[in-house]
Design a protein around this motif. Structure first.
Motif, PDB file in Angstrom:
ATOM      1  N   GLY A 154       2.295  -4.913  -6.737  1.00 25.50           N
ATOM      2  CA  GLY A 154       1.371  -5.708  -7.468  1.00 25.50           C
ATOM      3  C   GLY A 154       0.976  -5.007  -8.786  1.00 25.50           C
ATOM      4  N   ASP A 155      -0.012  -5.478  -9.458  1.00 30.50           N
ATOM      5  CA  ASP A 155      -0.306  -5.190 -10.877  1.00 30.50           C
ATOM      6  C   ASP A 155      -1.020  -3.782 -10.869  1.00 30.50           C
ATOM      7  N   PHE A 156      -1.538  -3.559  -9.576  1.00 32.75           N
ATOM      8  CA  PHE A 156      -2.084  -1.868  -9.350  1.00 32.75           C
ATOM      9  C   PHE A 156      -1.074  -1.001  -9.415  1.00 32.75           C
ATOM     10  N   ASN A 157       0.247  -1.274  -9.321  1.00 34.03           N
ATOM     11  CA  ASN A 157       1.200  -0.182  -9.093  1.00 34.03           C
ATOM     12  C   ASN A 157       2.660  -0.772  -9.997  1.00 34.03           C
ATOM     13  N   GLY A 158       2.320  -1.448 -10.975  1.00 36.77           N
ATOM     14  CA  GLY A 158       3.051  -1.696 -11.963  1.00 36.77           C
ATOM     15  C   GLY A 158       4.454  -2.796 -11.493  1.00 36.77           C
ATOM     16  N   TRP A 159       4.009  -3.241 -10.428  1.00 37.04           N
ATOM     17  CA  TRP A 159       4.824  -4.166  -9.521  1.00 37.04           C
ATOM     18  C   TRP A 159       6.245  -3.259  -8.870  1.00 37.04           C
ATOM     19  N   SER A 160       5.852  -2.339  -8.624  1.00 34.10           N
ATOM     20  CA  SER A 160       6.810  -1.180  -8.141  1.00 34.10           C
ATOM     21  C   SER A 160       7.442  -1.795  -6.778  1.00 34.10           C
ATOM     22  N   CYS A 161       8.710  -1.942  -6.546  1.00 31.43           N
ATOM     23  CA  CYS A 161       9.009  -2.261  -5.382  1.00 31.43           C
ATOM     24  C   CYS A 161       9.430  -1.186  -4.198  1.00 31.43           C
ATOM     25  N   SER A 162       8.872   0.049  -4.531  1.00 29.94           N
ATOM     26  CA  SER A 162       9.305   0.953  -3.605  1.00 29.94           C
ATOM     27  C   SER A 162       8.309   2.188  -3.543  1.00 29.94           C
ATOM     28  N   GLN A 163       7.166   1.858  -4.167  1.00 28.85           N
ATOM     29  CA  GLN A 163       5.757   2.946  -4.059  1.00 28.85           C
ATOM     30  C   GLN A 163       5.238   2.959  -2.952  1.00 28.85           C
ATOM     31  N   HIS A 164       4.865   1.657  -2.610  1.00 28.31           N
ATOM     32  CA  HIS A 164       4.010   1.581  -1.246  1.00 28.31           C
ATOM     33  C   HIS A 164       4.554   0.841  -0.039  1.00 28.31           C
ATOM     34  N   LEU A 165       5.064   1.852   0.861  1.00 27.31           N
ATOM     35  CA  LEU A 165       5.916   1.466   1.949  1.00 27.31           C
ATOM     36  C   LEU A 165       4.866   1.140   2.982  1.00 27.31           C
ATOM     37  N   MET A 166       4.929  -0.133   3.656  1.00 25.91           N
ATOM     38  CA  MET A 166       4.007  -0.642   4.762  1.00 25.91           C
ATOM     39  C   MET A 166       4.787  -0.077   6.017  1.00 25.91           C
ATOM     40  N   VAL A 167       3.704   0.078   6.898  1.00 28.86           N
ATOM     41  CA  VAL A 167       4.017   0.566   8.520  1.00 28.86           C
ATOM     42  C   VAL A 167       3.957  -0.700   9.057  1.00 28.86           C
ATOM     43  N   ALA A 168       4.756  -0.597  10.326  1.00 29.16           N
ATOM     44  CA  ALA A 168       4.553  -1.615  11.320  1.00 29.16           C
ATOM     45  C   ALA A 168       3.076  -1.433  12.179  1.00 29.16           C
ATOM     46  N   CYS A 169       2.712  -2.493  12.454  1.00 29.38           N
ATOM     47  CA  CYS A 169       1.588  -2.884  13.167  1.00 29.38           C
ATOM     48  C   CYS A 169       1.740  -3.752  14.069  1.00 29.38           C
ATOM     49  N   SER A 170       0.529  -4.101  15.064  1.00 24.01           N
ATOM     50  CA  SER A 170       0.869  -5.486  15.905  1.00 24.01           C
ATOM     51  C   SER A 170       0.611  -6.519  15.184  1.00 24.01           C
ATOM     52  N   GLU A 171       0.142  -6.724  13.870  1.00 24.60           N
ATOM     53  CA  GLU A 171       0.154  -8.178  13.219  1.00 24.60           C
ATOM     54  C   GLU A 171       1.312  -8.312  12.476  1.00 24.60           C
ATOM     55  N   GLY A 172       2.183  -6.981  12.019  1.00 20.06           N
ATOM     56  CA  GLY A 172       3.272  -7.198  11.125  1.00 20.06           C
ATOM     57  C   GLY A 172       3.540  -6.039  10.482  1.00 20.06           C
ATOM     58  N   TYR A 173       3.115  -5.912   9.277  1.00 17.12           N
ATOM     59  CA  TYR A 173       3.053  -4.561   8.318  1.00 17.12           C
ATOM     60  C   TYR A 173       1.869  -4.448   7.751  1.00 17.12           C
ATOM     61  N   THR A 174       1.352  -3.295   7.453  1.00 18.46           N
ATOM     62  CA  THR A 174       0.099  -2.856   6.982  1.00 18.46           C
ATOM     63  C   THR A 174       0.157  -1.607   5.975  1.00 18.46           C
ATOM     64  N   VAL A 175      -0.771  -1.534   4.898  1.00 16.05           N
ATOM     65  CA  VAL A 175      -1.056  -0.290   4.363  1.00 16.05           C
ATOM     66  C   VAL A 175      -2.318  -0.565   3.602  1.00 16.05           C
ATOM     67  N   THR A 176      -3.060   0.775   3.360  1.00 13.74           N
ATOM     68  CA  THR A 176      -4.282   0.743   2.914  1.00 13.74           C
ATOM     69  C   THR A 176      -4.196   1.508   1.613  1.00 13.74           C
ATOM     70  N   LEU A 177      -5.107   0.697   0.573  1.00 11.54           N
ATOM     71  CA  LEU A 177      -5.019   1.574  -0.987  1.00 11.54           C
ATOM     72  C   LEU A 177      -6.509   1.523  -1.242  1.00 11.54           C
ATOM     73  N   SER A 178      -6.869   2.456  -1.895  1.00 11.93           N
ATOM     74  CA  SER A 178      -8.094   2.567  -2.829  1.00 11.93           C
ATOM     75  C   SER A 178      -8.039   1.849  -4.184  1.00 11.93           C
ATOM     76  N   LEU A 179      -8.998   0.826  -4.245  1.00 16.10           N
ATOM     77  CA  LEU A 179      -8.863  -0.156  -5.249  1.00 16.10           C
ATOM     78  C   LEU A 179     -10.254  -0.142  -5.990  1.00 16.10           C
ATOM     79  N   CYS A 180     -10.551  -0.315  -7.186  1.00 19.25           N
ATOM     80  CA  CYS A 180     -11.700  -0.383  -7.725  1.00 19.25           C
ATOM     81  C   CYS A 180     -12.203  -2.025  -7.833  1.00 19.25           C
ATOM     82  N   THR A 181     -13.586  -2.300  -8.113  1.00 16.17           N
ATOM     83  CA  THR A 181     -13.866  -3.594  -8.162  1.00 16.17           C
ATOM     84  C   THR A 181     -13.153  -4.375  -8.853  1.00 16.17           C
ATOM     85  N   GLY A 182     -12.544  -5.647  -8.788  1.00 18.09           N
ATOM     86  CA  GLY A 182     -11.793  -6.342  -9.568  1.00 18.09           C
ATOM     87  C   GLY A 182     -11.215  -7.257  -8.884  1.00 18.09           C
TER      88      GLY A 182
END
Length: 383
Positions: free
Chosen positions: A33-61
């Motif tokens: 996304g725009d929060f990581n410069g549209w990097s396709c390798s920076q934020h790897l999501m991990v498998a979970c019961s619903e599919g894949y997930t990842v948690t980031l710290s973002l400011c209001t906006g």
């Protein structure tokens, strides 16, 4: 474009993204996304019961994002909000979790209309975003254009243009500007009066609403550039120059050269106007900077002063001011004025001693700016 903007005064929250898939078939999924410069390798999501997930710290906006896997991009099927030319998912971060979504855009309800003339002097445009600008979180929005009285009667005449930040605040719109107690600037009525009297040069007013007019957004992020010294890749300034000004010059009879192009704003919008004029004097030859929030650069303004001292070609018409009451930054603005003087920059500085006329002595607000904006415009347009 830069994606390293770091706010100083905003709230941050942990935000969990979920790529919902009933059957896990992908070898790996990344959040981009725009929060990581549209990097396709920076934020790897991990498998979970619903599919894949990842948690980031973002400011209001607001943020544009997608999921990336196996050389393909996927939007978020569980998020109804879309933006940009490529249908990015748009997500909103706010301290109140019930606040979300795009706001319905409509022209301000203007109580004032120019008497005895056709009502074709107030226009709305929706300039189409380029893909690279949209990809960095700039949302498409309505832009309001107010034309001077002679525009229809003198079809050969061309006009200076004032590009104003926080554009939804400029008209006779009591329902905007944070509520009726703050009010709009009523520039439509006041400009008409002075244009009729011949005490103000005619110009085209282009009012560009801030991101909070479109959604919860983040006005601070939009107006307070990541790099005060180099704004050539700043998303909002690129939007203003490459999208809005481009469309205005193509649609209206403008004088497009910098001698007739002015940036204007107040508070964060005033800082943005200052940055536009100082860094892009080849586009904006003048600026009206009302109570500019220099504190967003750094508390001692060293970066701002270094910028001024390093610029061989200053804007030709620069106006800065502040009020004298609570909530204004009179000392920062005075320090900047002194720096401009030392560097030989022609400018006008005003300390508006208006605290005694304002409720609770507050001077950093719309009514104070609306009361002195026309005198500021006279200076930059007559110079």
């Amino acid at each position: 474009m830069s994606s390293c903007w770091q706010p100083k005064d905003d709230f941050w929250f942990n935000v969990t993204f979920i790529y919902h898939k009933e059957t896990i078939t992908h070898s790996s999924v990344y959040l981009t996304g725009d929060f990581n410069g549209w990097s396709c390798s920076q934020h790897l999501m991990v498998a979970c019961s619903e599919g894949y997930t990842v948690t980031l710290s973002l400011c209001t906006g607001f943020y544009h994002y997608k999921f990336f896997s196996d050389d393909a991009w996927f939007h978020d099927d569980h998020n109804p909000h879309r933006g940009g030319e490529r249908g990015n998912s748009v997500m909103f971060v706010h301290m109140d979790p019930t606040v979300y979504g795009l706001r319905p855009q409509s022209p301000p309800h203007r109580d004032y209309h120019r008497p005895e003339t056709p009502r074709n002097h107030f226009h709305t445009l929706s300039p189409s975003l380029t893909a690279d600008i949209a990809a960095h979180g700039i949302l498409q929005r309505l832009v309001f254009v107010y034309l001077p009285p002679s525009y229809s009667s003198d079809p050969t005449r061309r006009y200076p243009v004032v590009y104003a930040n926080d554009g939804q605040n400029l008209f006779s719109t009591p329902e905007h500007c944070g509520g009726p107690c703050m009010g709009g600037w009523a520039m439509d009525a006041h400009c008409d009066h002075h244009w009729t009297q011949g005490t103000l040069p005619e110009f085209i007013l282009v009012a560009v609403p801030n991101s909070d007019f479109v959604c919860i957004g983040n006005r601070t992020k939009e107006y307070c550039t990541a790099d005060f010294q180099d704004t050539s890749q700043d998303p909002y300034i690129c939007y203003l120059v490459e999208v809005v000004k481009r469309d205005i010059d193509a649609t209206y009879r403008t004088l497009p050269d910098p001698c007739h192009t002015v940036a204007m704003g107040s508070s964060n919008g005033g800082l943005c106007a200052f940055v536009c004029a100082v860094n892009h004097s080849q586009v904006f030859g003048g600026a009206v900077c009302m109570s500019p929030s220099f504190w967003h650069v750094d508390r001692d303004n060293h970066a701002a002063y270094s910028l001024v001292q390093s610029r061989p070609q200053p804007p030709s018409r620069l106006y800065i001011d502040s009020g004298d009451g609570l909530g204004d930054n009179r000392y920062d603005v005075k320090m900047m004025s002194d720096t401009l003087t030392r560097c030989g920059w022609k400018h006008k500085y005003l300390l508006d001693e208006c605290a005694s006329r304002m409720p609770h002595g507050m001077t950093h607000l719309e009514t104070a700016w609306g009361a002195r904006v026309l005198d500021a415009l006279k200076y930059v347009l007559d110079s």
